[in-house]
Design a protein around this motif. Structure first.
Motif, mmCIF file in Angstrom:
data_model
loop_
_atom_site.group_PDB
_atom_site.id
_atom_site.type_symbol
_atom_site.label_atom_id
_atom_site.label_comp_id
_atom_site.label_asym_id
_atom_site.label_seq_id
_atom_site.Cartn_x
_atom_site.Cartn_y
_atom_site.Cartn_z
ATOM 1 N N HIS A 87 36.227 34.834 -63.318
ATOM 2 C CA HIS A 87 37.552 35.438 -63.155
ATOM 3 C C HIS A 87 38.469 34.403 -62.510
ATOM 4 O O HIS A 87 38.254 34.000 -61.370
ATOM 5 N N LEU A 88 39.474 33.975 -63.257
ATOM 6 C CA LEU A 88 40.452 33.017 -62.745
ATOM 7 C C LEU A 88 41.690 33.790 -62.300
ATOM 8 O O LEU A 88 42.359 34.433 -63.120
ATOM 9 N N LEU A 89 41.974 33.733 -61.023
ATOM 10 C CA LEU A 89 43.147 34.414 -60.490
ATOM 11 C C LEU A 89 44.355 33.480 -60.550
ATOM 12 O O LEU A 89 44.239 32.287 -60.257
ATOM 13 N N GLN A 117 33.948 22.896 -60.425
ATOM 14 C CA GLN A 117 35.264 22.736 -59.796
ATOM 15 C C GLN A 117 35.840 21.344 -60.098
ATOM 16 O O GLN A 117 37.006 21.216 -60.464
ATOM 17 N N GLU A 118 35.027 20.317 -59.994
ATOM 18 C CA GLU A 118 35.489 18.956 -60.270
ATOM 19 C C GLU A 118 35.887 18.801 -61.739
ATOM 20 O O GLU A 118 36.907 18.166 -62.056
ATOM 21 N N ALA A 119 35.117 19.398 -62.643
ATOM 22 C CA ALA A 119 35.412 19.294 -64.082
ATOM 23 C C ALA A 119 36.762 19.934 -64.406
ATOM 24 O O ALA A 119 37.561 19.369 -65.171
ATOM 25 N N VAL A 120 37.018 21.099 -63.847
ATOM 26 C CA VAL A 120 38.280 21.789 -64.130
ATOM 27 C C VAL A 120 39.457 21.024 -63.516
ATOM 28 O O VAL A 120 40.505 20.862 -64.147
ATOM 29 N N ASN A 121 39.284 20.516 -62.299
ATOM 30 C CA ASN A 121 40.354 19.729 -61.676
ATOM 31 C C ASN A 121 40.631 18.450 -62.471
ATOM 32 O O ASN A 121 41.782 18.048 -62.633
ATOM 33 N N ASN A 122 39.588 17.806 -62.974
ATOM 34 C CA ASN A 122 39.779 16.607 -63.801
ATOM 35 C C ASN A 122 40.522 16.950 -65.095
ATOM 36 O O ASN A 122 41.367 16.177 -65.558
ATOM 37 N N ALA A 123 40.223 18.096 -65.671
ATOM 38 C CA ALA A 123 40.912 18.517 -66.893
ATOM 39 C C ALA A 123 42.404 18.740 -66.614
ATOM 40 O O ALA A 123 43.257 18.393 -67.444
ATOM 41 N N LEU A 124 42.716 19.301 -65.464
ATOM 42 C CA LEU A 124 44.126 19.481 -65.088
ATOM 43 C C LEU A 124 44.825 18.125 -64.958
ATOM 44 O O LEU A 124 45.933 17.932 -65.460
ATOM 45 N N LEU A 135 40.363 25.995 -56.919
ATOM 46 C CA LEU A 135 39.509 26.130 -55.737
ATOM 47 C C LEU A 135 38.544 27.284 -55.963
ATOM 48 O O LEU A 135 38.924 28.329 -56.489
ATOM 49 N N ILE A 136 37.322 27.081 -55.568
ATOM 50 C CA ILE A 136 36.312 28.137 -55.660
ATOM 51 C C ILE A 136 36.019 28.573 -54.232
ATOM 52 O O ILE A 136 35.441 27.811 -53.448
#
Length: 145
Positions: A87-89, A117-124, A135-136
């Motif tokens: 669930h992404l808020l 978390q690192e993978a999603v931040n890198n994608a951004l 942030l998780i």
């Protein structure tokens, strides 16, 4: 004393005086006025400051590329907890859901959560969203919440 001898001495004295004046006068003529030396030093300091400013790296230099992380091969950890849903808020990026699909059904532990978390931040960052972060928060993985 004869008149010629007196004239010779006077001429010698005048010649010696002129020689002295010309020697000391040329020394004075070559010295710059006191303000010129200070001005030259200021110009040199200003030039050195400008050179140092030009040596600084540009703030617009390219950042090194971030590495893409494959979420289909997360590390096997003990303990691990199966992921049934994410669930992404406050998610303004619809493509993030697709980025996280490989995680659903995987068994993750503490290190895997950090990798996600690192993978999603890198994608951004790859897409130019350098001020956005995912942030998780701390949660109980055992209770699946």
């Amino acid at each position: 004393m004869t008149p010629t001898r007196g004239v010779r001495r006077s001429l010698f004295a005048v010649a010696a005086g002129l020689a002295f004046l010309s020697a000391t006068g040329s020394g004075f003529a070559q010295m710059p006025p006191p303000g010129i030396d200070a001005q030259r030093r200021q110009d040199e300091q200003r030039q050195q400051t400008e050179e140092r400013a030009n040596e600084r790296p540009s703030v617009l230099t390219e950042a090194p590329p971030v590495r893409a992380i494959d979420l289909t091969s997360l590390p096997a950890e003990t303990p691990c907890f199966p992921v049934h849903a994410l669930h992404l808020l406050h998610n303004p990026f619809s493509w993030l859901d697709a980025q996280l699909r490989p995680v659903i059904g995987a068994c993750v532990g503490k290190r895997a959560v950090q990798i996600i978390q690192e993978a999603v931040n890198n994608a951004l960052i790859e897409r130019g969203y350098i001020t956005s972060r995912v942030l998780i928060p701390e949660q109980s993985l055992a209770s699946w919440k």
